[in-house]
Motif scaffolding. Sequence first.
Motif, PDB file in Angstrom:
ATOM      1  N   ASP A   1      36.728   7.170 -18.782  1.00 30.38           N
ATOM      2  CA  ASP A   1      35.688   8.202 -18.891  1.00 30.38           C
ATOM      3  C   ASP A   1      34.972   8.281 -17.530  1.00 30.38           C
ATOM      4  O   ASP A   1      35.628   8.432 -16.516  1.00 30.38           O
ATOM      5  N   GLU A   2      33.654   8.125 -17.501  1.00 30.31           N
ATOM      6  CA  GLU A   2      32.958   8.252 -16.217  1.00 30.31           C
ATOM      7  C   GLU A   2      32.740   6.905 -15.522  1.00 30.31           C
ATOM      8  O   GLU A   2      32.189   6.860 -14.418  1.00 30.31           O
ATOM      9  N   SER A   3      33.194   5.829 -16.154  1.00 31.80           N
ATOM     10  CA  SER A   3      32.940   4.495 -15.609  1.00 31.80           C
ATOM     11  C   SER A   3      34.123   3.981 -14.793  1.00 31.80           C
ATOM     12  O   SER A   3      35.277   4.162 -15.177  1.00 31.80           O
ATOM     13  N   VAL A   4      33.791   3.279 -13.709  1.00 31.36           N
ATOM     14  CA  VAL A   4      34.819   2.647 -12.887  1.00 31.36           C
ATOM     15  C   VAL A   4      35.271   1.354 -13.564  1.00 31.36           C
ATOM     16  O   VAL A   4      34.455   0.487 -13.876  1.00 31.36           O
ATOM     17  N   VAL A   5      36.581   1.240 -13.802  1.00 30.14           N
ATOM     18  CA  VAL A   5      37.143   0.038 -14.415  1.00 30.14           C
ATOM     19  C   VAL A   5      37.632  -0.931 -13.347  1.00 30.14           C
ATOM     20  O   VAL A   5      37.469  -2.139 -13.468  1.00 30.14           O
ATOM     21  N   ASP A   6      38.235  -0.374 -12.289  1.00 32.74           N
ATOM     22  CA  ASP A   6      38.810  -1.214 -11.230  1.00 32.74           C
ATOM     23  C   ASP A   6      38.741  -0.448  -9.920  1.00 32.74           C
ATOM     24  O   ASP A   6      39.335   0.616  -9.793  1.00 32.74           O
ATOM     25  N   ASP A   7      37.982  -0.957  -8.978  1.00 32.03           N
ATOM     26  CA  ASP A   7      37.969  -0.377  -7.624  1.00 32.03           C
ATOM     27  C   ASP A   7      38.124  -1.485  -6.598  1.00 32.03           C
ATOM     28  O   ASP A   7      37.635  -1.378  -5.468  1.00 32.03           O
ATOM     29  N   SER A   8      38.805  -2.539  -6.987  1.00 39.33           N
ATOM     30  CA  SER A   8      38.921  -3.715  -6.128  1.00 39.33           C
ATOM     31  C   SER A   8      39.687  -3.440  -4.836  1.00 39.33           C
ATOM     32  O   SER A   8      39.510  -4.137  -3.844  1.00 39.33           O
ATOM     33  N   GLN A   9      40.561  -2.442  -4.828  1.00 39.23           N
ATOM     34  CA  GLN A   9      41.352  -2.116  -3.638  1.00 39.23           C
ATOM     35  C   GLN A   9      40.812  -0.890  -2.891  1.00 39.23           C
ATOM     36  O   GLN A   9      41.451  -0.411  -1.955  1.00 39.23           O
ATOM     37  N   LEU A  10      39.675  -0.398  -3.306  1.00 35.30           N
ATOM     38  CA  LEU A  10      39.085   0.774  -2.644  1.00 35.30           C
ATOM     39  C   LEU A  10      38.281   0.316  -1.425  1.00 35.30           C
ATOM     40  O   LEU A  10      37.351  -0.491  -1.564  1.00 35.30           O
ATOM     41  N   PRO A  11      38.612   0.811  -0.221  1.00 31.62           N
ATOM     42  CA  PRO A  11      37.834   0.435   0.984  1.00 31.62           C
ATOM     43  C   PRO A  11      36.461   1.100   0.925  1.00 31.62           C
ATOM     44  O   PRO A  11      36.266   2.221   1.392  1.00 31.62           O
ATOM     45  N   LYS A  12      35.515   0.401   0.374  1.00 37.17           N
ATOM     46  CA  LYS A  12      34.243   1.026  -0.001  1.00 37.17           C
ATOM     47  C   LYS A  12      33.369   1.395   1.202  1.00 37.17           C
ATOM     48  O   LYS A  12      32.388   2.129   1.040  1.00 37.17           O
ATOM     49  N   ASP A  13      33.726   0.902   2.386  1.00 40.42           N
ATOM     50  CA  ASP A  13      32.925   1.301   3.548  1.00 40.42           C
ATOM     51  C   ASP A  13      33.166   2.758   3.917  1.00 40.42           C
ATOM     52  O   ASP A  13      32.320   3.403   4.537  1.00 40.42           O
ATOM     53  N   ARG A  14      34.316   3.291   3.505  1.00 37.92           N
ATOM     54  CA  ARG A  14      34.617   4.666   3.891  1.00 37.92           C
ATOM     55  C   ARG A  14      35.090   5.536   2.728  1.00 37.92           C
ATOM     56  O   ARG A  14      35.088   6.754   2.834  1.00 37.92           O
ATOM     57  N   PHE A  15      35.519   4.934   1.649  1.00 34.41           N
ATOM     58  CA  PHE A  15      36.038   5.678   0.500  1.00 34.41           C
ATOM     59  C   PHE A  15      35.005   5.651  -0.630  1.00 34.41           C
ATOM     60  O   PHE A  15      34.361   4.626  -0.865  1.00 34.41           O
ATOM     61  N   SER A  16      34.927   6.780  -1.339  1.00 38.13           N
ATOM     62  CA  SER A  16      34.122   6.816  -2.550  1.00 38.13           C
ATOM     63  C   SER A  16      34.821   7.702  -3.568  1.00 38.13           C
ATOM     64  O   SER A  16      35.567   8.616  -3.204  1.00 38.13           O
ATOM     65  N   ALA A  17      34.602   7.401  -4.831  1.00 35.40           N
ATOM     66  CA  ALA A  17      35.203   8.190  -5.895  1.00 35.40           C
ATOM     67  C   ALA A  17      34.184   8.354  -7.003  1.00 35.40           C
ATOM     68  O   ALA A  17      33.394   7.453  -7.275  1.00 35.40           O
ATOM     69  N   GLU A  18      34.214   9.525  -7.618  1.00 35.22           N
ATOM     70  CA  GLU A  18      33.317   9.756  -8.741  1.00 35.22           C
ATOM     71  C   GLU A  18      33.987  10.604  -9.805  1.00 35.22           C
ATOM     72  O   GLU A  18      34.903  11.389  -9.530  1.00 35.22           O
ATOM     73  N   ARG A  19      33.500  10.433 -11.005  1.00 38.14           N
ATOM     74  CA  ARG A  19      33.993  11.210 -12.152  1.00 38.14           C
ATOM     75  C   ARG A  19      32.772  11.412 -13.050  1.00 38.14           C
ATOM     76  O   ARG A  19      32.634  10.820 -14.109  1.00 38.14           O
ATOM     77  N   LEU A  20      31.890  12.264 -12.584  1.00 36.22           N
ATOM     78  CA  LEU A  20      30.534  12.337 -13.123  1.00 36.22           C
ATOM     79  C   LEU A  20      30.478  12.665 -14.607  1.00 36.22           C
ATOM     80  O   LEU A  20      29.704  12.083 -15.343  1.00 36.22           O
ATOM     81  N   LYS A  21      31.270  13.603 -15.060  1.00 35.62           N
ATOM     82  CA  LYS A  21      31.202  14.005 -16.463  1.00 35.62           C
ATOM     83  C   LYS A  21      32.385  13.479 -17.261  1.00 35.62           C
ATOM     84  O   LYS A  21      32.622  13.915 -18.387  1.00 35.62           O
ATOM     85  N   GLY A  22      33.118  12.576 -16.652  1.00 38.02           N
ATOM     86  CA  GLY A  22      34.242  11.994 -17.356  1.00 38.02           C
ATOM     87  C   GLY A  22      35.438  12.910 -17.488  1.00 38.02           C
ATOM     88  O   GLY A  22      36.333  12.649 -18.292  1.00 38.02           O
ATOM     89  N   VAL A  23      35.470  13.969 -16.686  1.00 34.98           N
ATOM     90  CA  VAL A  23      36.609  14.886 -16.757  1.00 34.98           C
ATOM     91  C   VAL A  23      37.308  14.891 -15.393  1.00 34.98           C
ATOM     92  O   VAL A  23      38.148  14.024 -15.129  1.00 34.98           O
ATOM     93  N   ASP A  24      36.908  15.831 -14.505  1.00 32.44           N
ATOM     94  CA  ASP A  24      37.552  15.874 -13.202  1.00 32.44           C
ATOM     95  C   ASP A  24      36.935  14.841 -12.266  1.00 32.44           C
ATOM     96  O   ASP A  24      35.883  14.259 -12.552  1.00 32.44           O
ATOM     97  N   SER A  25      37.619  14.616 -11.160  1.00 31.33           N
ATOM     98  CA  SER A  25      37.219  13.536 -10.258  1.00 31.33           C
ATOM     99  C   SER A  25      37.393  13.968  -8.812  1.00 31.33           C
ATOM    100  O   SER A  25      38.226  14.820  -8.489  1.00 31.33           O
ATOM    101  N   THR A  26      36.589  13.359  -7.946  1.00 31.17           N
ATOM    102  CA  THR A  26      36.670  13.617  -6.513  1.00 31.17           C
ATOM    103  C   THR A  26      36.813  12.285  -5.778  1.00 31.17           C
ATOM    104  O   THR A  26      36.108  11.321  -6.095  1.00 31.17           O
ATOM    105  N   LEU A  27      37.708  12.252  -4.813  1.00 34.00           N
ATOM    106  CA  LEU A  27      37.878  11.106  -3.922  1.00 34.00           C
ATOM    107  C   LEU A  27      37.496  11.558  -2.517  1.00 34.00           C
ATOM    108  O   LEU A  27      38.004  12.570  -2.042  1.00 34.00           O
ATOM    109  N   LYS A  28      36.591  10.823  -1.886  1.00 33.43           N
ATOM    110  CA  LYS A  28      36.122  11.196  -0.550  1.00 33.43           C
ATOM    111  C   LYS A  28      36.403  10.093   0.450  1.00 33.43           C
ATOM    112  O   LYS A  28      36.324   8.892   0.114  1.00 33.43           O
ATOM    113  N   ILE A  29      36.710  10.524   1.668  1.00 31.95           N
ATOM    114  CA  ILE A  29      36.897   9.589   2.777  1.00 31.95           C
ATOM    115  C   ILE A  29      35.986  10.044   3.915  1.00 31.95           C
ATOM    116  O   ILE A  29      36.028  11.197   4.338  1.00 31.95           O
ATOM    117  N   GLN A  30      35.135   9.138   4.368  1.00 32.35           N
ATOM    118  CA  GLN A  30      34.248   9.458   5.484  1.00 32.35           C
ATOM    119  C   GLN A  30      33.836   8.192   6.212  1.00 32.35           C
ATOM    120  O   GLN A  30      33.188   7.319   5.602  1.00 32.35           O
TER     121      GLN A  30
END
Lengths: 110, 115
Positions: free
Chosen positions: B51-80
């Motif tokens: 749903d909208e909760s992160v279950v596993d982001d252990s391999q996500l480089p969090k200094d530059r990557f972010s991901a969200e699924r605010l309403k539990g439907v579609d999702s966005t992955l960002k790199i900056q």
Amino acid sequence: GEDVEQSLFLSVREGDSSVINCTYTDSSSTYLYWYKQEPGAGLQLLTYIFSNMDMKQDQRLTVLLNKKDKHLSLRIADTQTGDSAIYFCAWGTNAGKSTFGDGTTLTVKP
Amino acid sequence: EAEVAQSPRYKITEKSQAVAFWCDPISGHATLYWYRQILGQGPELLVQFQDESVVDDSQLPKDRFSAERLKGVDSTLKIQPAELGDSAMYLCASSYTLSGANVLTFGAGSRLTVL
């Protein structure tokens, strides 16, 4: 991936059988999967096997699992040119996480 | 047949720029995944949502990557900011249960090239 090992390439003639092999390291896997990827596309599930089974047949596809040796194979009977693709094995956990190998590129020659 | 939609299909950017990828899973699929696939390798999990909760982001480089699924439907992955090593195919998948097996349905992917 390092947890799943596959040979990189396989070439067969049309009409022959293809056997793609995979070894995995994790004993906690509940299901093992075979996915197919065609150029420029995402992965598509071909078949899967529960970890307490030895064999599963699905039309031209036969999956063999040797749990003791952590070895999985996919046999494609009567291989066609349309079967040319990259084949990935993967193991899955109860938490819904799937870990993929690096894929075997199958080339079918007419 | 229901599909996982991803956009854009292709993105070329310069290093240090921001990029974003969008995914719309199959309707009703509660679990959504972002995988990264480097050329010649298998997909590597970046983040898994239930749903909208992160279950596993252990391999996500969090200094530059972010991901969200605010309403539990579609999702966005960002790199900056994007780096040269981020060039890869970014695959989104959603899953359903088939006789106990967790089956992933993948989108066609977003291919990123960082110059």
